[in-house]
Design a protein around this motif. Sequence first.
Motif, mmCIF file in Angstrom:
data_model
loop_
_atom_site.group_PDB
_atom_site.id
_atom_site.type_symbol
_atom_site.label_atom_id
_atom_site.label_comp_id
_atom_site.label_asym_id
_atom_site.label_seq_id
_atom_site.Cartn_x
_atom_site.Cartn_y
_atom_site.Cartn_z
ATOM 1 N N SER A 66 0.847 -1.181 0.000
ATOM 2 C CA SER A 66 0.000 0.000 0.000
ATOM 3 C C SER A 66 0.889 1.240 0.000
ATOM 4 N N ARG A 67 0.320 2.350 -0.365
ATOM 5 C CA ARG A 67 1.075 3.609 -0.419
ATOM 6 C C ARG A 67 1.673 3.946 0.945
ATOM 7 N N GLY A 68 0.874 3.776 1.994
ATOM 8 C CA GLY A 68 1.343 4.103 3.340
ATOM 9 C C GLY A 68 2.495 3.232 3.783
ATOM 10 N N ASP A 119 -3.835 4.708 12.214
ATOM 11 C CA ASP A 119 -4.892 5.710 12.134
ATOM 12 C C ASP A 119 -4.518 6.848 11.194
ATOM 13 N N VAL A 120 -3.278 7.300 11.252
ATOM 14 C CA VAL A 120 -2.829 8.368 10.351
ATOM 15 C C VAL A 120 -2.951 7.912 8.910
ATOM 16 N N ASP A 172 -4.212 13.802 3.152
ATOM 17 C CA ASP A 172 -2.864 14.154 2.708
ATOM 18 C C ASP A 172 -1.867 13.590 3.711
ATOM 19 N N LEU A 173 -1.292 12.436 3.408
ATOM 20 C CA LEU A 173 -0.384 11.772 4.333
ATOM 21 C C LEU A 173 0.846 12.629 4.616
ATOM 22 N N GLN A 186 3.997 15.911 8.431
ATOM 23 C CA GLN A 186 4.613 17.203 8.759
ATOM 24 C C GLN A 186 4.005 17.790 10.031
ATOM 25 N N ASP A 187 2.687 17.731 10.147
ATOM 26 C CA ASP A 187 2.014 18.260 11.323
ATOM 27 C C ASP A 187 2.447 17.498 12.577
#
Length: 82
Positions: free
Chosen positions: A4-6, A51-52, A58-59, A64-65
């Motif tokens: 997966s992308r994540g 969860d993120v 926007d991952l 960043q946050d």
Amino acid sequence: MSLSRGKMLKKLALAGSIVGRVLSGFSLTEARVQMGNAANFRALNLELFEDVDRFSVDLNGAVQDGYLQQRERIVQEALAEK
């Protein structure tokens, strides 16, 4: 097998962190410690990472946050110790 992308981004981030630390002058032993710390942090916060990945539109922005919040907390703790 497709990642997966994540999962791909997490693996790339970990690999980049390891390579960056090795190339920036850390000894191999220090790099191993950093790898262990990164893996341990991820294991201790697995639900947060999932969860993120699941709830972020926007991952990159979410990462960043999270980084900025963590950095602010570290700075505030350092200032409180003085």
